[in-house]
Design an enzyme around this catalytic site. Sequence first.
Site, PDB file in Angstrom:
ATOM      1  N   LYS A  11       0.735  -1.005  -0.011  1.00 36.63           N
ATOM      2  CA  LYS A  11       0.022  -0.166   0.057  1.00 36.63           C
ATOM      3  C   LYS A  11       0.994   1.145   0.106  1.00 36.63           C
ATOM      4  CE  LYS A  11      -4.066  -2.030   2.215  1.00 36.63           C
ATOM      5  NZ  LYS A  11      -5.067  -1.959   3.485  1.00 36.63           N
ATOM      6  N   TYR A  51     -12.246  -2.169  -3.735  1.00 36.68           N
ATOM      7  CA  TYR A  51     -13.246  -2.209  -2.418  1.00 36.68           C
ATOM      8  C   TYR A  51     -14.536  -2.031  -2.226  1.00 36.68           C
ATOM      9  CZ  TYR A  51      -8.365  -2.129   0.154  1.00 36.68           C
ATOM     10  OH  TYR A  51      -7.111  -2.638   0.508  1.00 36.68           O
ATOM     11  N   ASN A 114      -1.957   0.361   6.582  1.00 40.38           N
ATOM     12  CA  ASN A 114      -1.363  -1.030   7.399  1.00 40.38           C
ATOM     13  C   ASN A 114      -0.736  -1.669   6.287  1.00 40.38           C
ATOM     14  OD1 ASN A 114      -3.566  -2.053   5.541  1.00 40.38           O
ATOM     15  ND2 ASN A 114      -4.650  -2.684   7.415  1.00 40.38           N
ATOM     16  N   HIS A 117      -2.236  -5.381   1.713  1.00 38.97           N
ATOM     17  CA  HIS A 117      -3.621  -6.142   1.473  1.00 38.97           C
ATOM     18  C   HIS A 117      -3.278  -7.331   1.044  1.00 38.97           C
ATOM     19  CE1 HIS A 117      -7.426  -6.999  -0.005  1.00 38.97           C
ATOM     20  NE2 HIS A 117      -7.044  -7.734  -1.159  1.00 38.97           N
ATOM     21  N   GLU A 128      -9.507 -11.032  -7.434  1.00 48.54           N
ATOM     22  CA  GLU A 128      -8.532  -9.843  -7.254  1.00 48.54           C
ATOM     23  C   GLU A 128      -7.772  -9.916  -8.429  1.00 48.54           C
ATOM     24  OE1 GLU A 128      -9.636  -8.936  -2.770  1.00 48.54           O
ATOM     25  OE2 GLU A 128      -7.822  -9.685  -3.104  1.00 48.54           O
TER      26      GLU A 128
HETATM   27  P1  IDP Z   1      -8.042  -6.766   5.596  1.00 47.30           P
HETATM   28  O1  IDP Z   1      -7.314  -5.848   4.970  1.00 47.30           O
HETATM   29  O2  IDP Z   1      -7.135  -7.187   6.984  1.00 47.30           O
HETATM   30  O3  IDP Z   1      -8.352  -7.770   5.088  1.00 47.30           O
HETATM   31  P2  IDP Z   1     -10.407  -5.406   5.938  1.00 47.30           P
HETATM   32  O4  IDP Z   1     -11.301  -5.278   7.069  1.00 47.30           O
HETATM   33  O5  IDP Z   1     -10.972  -6.194   4.745  1.00 47.30           O
HETATM   34  O6  IDP Z   1      -9.056  -5.845   6.488  1.00 47.30           O
HETATM   35  O7  IDP Z   1     -10.466  -3.809   5.469  1.00 47.30           O
HETATM   36  C1  IDP Z   1      -9.934  -3.340   4.138  1.00 47.30           C
HETATM   37  C2  IDP Z   1      -9.003  -2.121   4.613  1.00 47.30           C
HETATM   38  O8  IDP Z   1      -9.816  -1.110   4.926  1.00 47.30           O
HETATM   39  C3  IDP Z   1      -7.865  -2.511   5.775  1.00 47.30           C
HETATM   40  O9  IDP Z   1      -6.783  -3.247   5.433  1.00 47.30           O
HETATM   41  C4  IDP Z   1      -7.565  -1.073   6.377  1.00 47.30           C
HETATM   42  O10 IDP Z   1      -6.773  -0.416   5.315  1.00 47.30           O
HETATM   43  C5  IDP Z   1      -8.969  -0.390   6.082  1.00 47.30           C
HETATM   44  N1  IDP Z   1      -9.697  -0.503   7.162  1.00 47.30           N
HETATM   45  C6  IDP Z   1     -10.511  -1.409   7.882  1.00 47.30           C
HETATM   46  N2  IDP Z   1     -10.833  -1.133   8.927  1.00 47.30           N
HETATM   47  C7  IDP Z   1     -10.654   0.117   9.203  1.00 47.30           C
HETATM   48  C8  IDP Z   1     -11.062   1.229  10.139  1.00 47.30           C
HETATM   49  O11 IDP Z   1     -11.890   0.749  11.205  1.00 47.30           O
HETATM   50  N3  IDP Z   1     -10.798   2.320   9.991  1.00 47.30           N
HETATM   51  C9  IDP Z   1      -9.864   2.786   8.906  1.00 47.30           C
HETATM   52  N4  IDP Z   1      -9.579   1.860   7.986  1.00 47.30           N
HETATM   53  C10 IDP Z   1     -10.081   0.550   8.171  1.00 47.30           C
END
Ligand code: IDP
Length: 140
Positions: A11, A51, A114, A117, A128
Amino acid sequence: MALERTFSIIKPDATRRNITGKVLSYIEAAGLRVVAQKRLHLTKDQAEGFYAVHKERPFFNDLVSFMISGPVVVQVLEGENAVAKYREVMGATNPANAAEGTIRKDLAESIEANSVHGSDAPETAAEEIAYFFKDEEIVG
Ligand code: IDP
């Protein structure tokens, strides 16, 4: 066990800090191989489409803005049990909850920024991968 493929994105927080190689070292140390890779700057449409499953979530607009804030590296990873293995190497979504030694624990900035992905299931991985790569771009 048969080889499996998963889809990965390094990312914008990681490309900004010039640590894509560091992320890759975790991937390779886990026995996963990069069988396709390209660096690109997502368009808003691409990020929203990718997304789409999250479009009702409160963080959707911020997430899309973050994902288009800089270049990303999209990858196809191959290995035994690649989907689950990469999820393990990535660690929990929120780096504060991620296990020691995971990418997100060691490198991520926040729950949003984070660093990586990874697909959550083999079916999602296939979708994907097809979203970003043609078959002939994947060299196993
Ligand atoms: P994952 O990437 O661990 O599978 P997902 O729940 O699919 O997590 O969420 C997709 C992405 O959305 C996350 O990797 C993160 O970048 C963002 N995200 C998820 N939850 C939050 C939140 O509560 N606040 C801000 N961004 C979030």
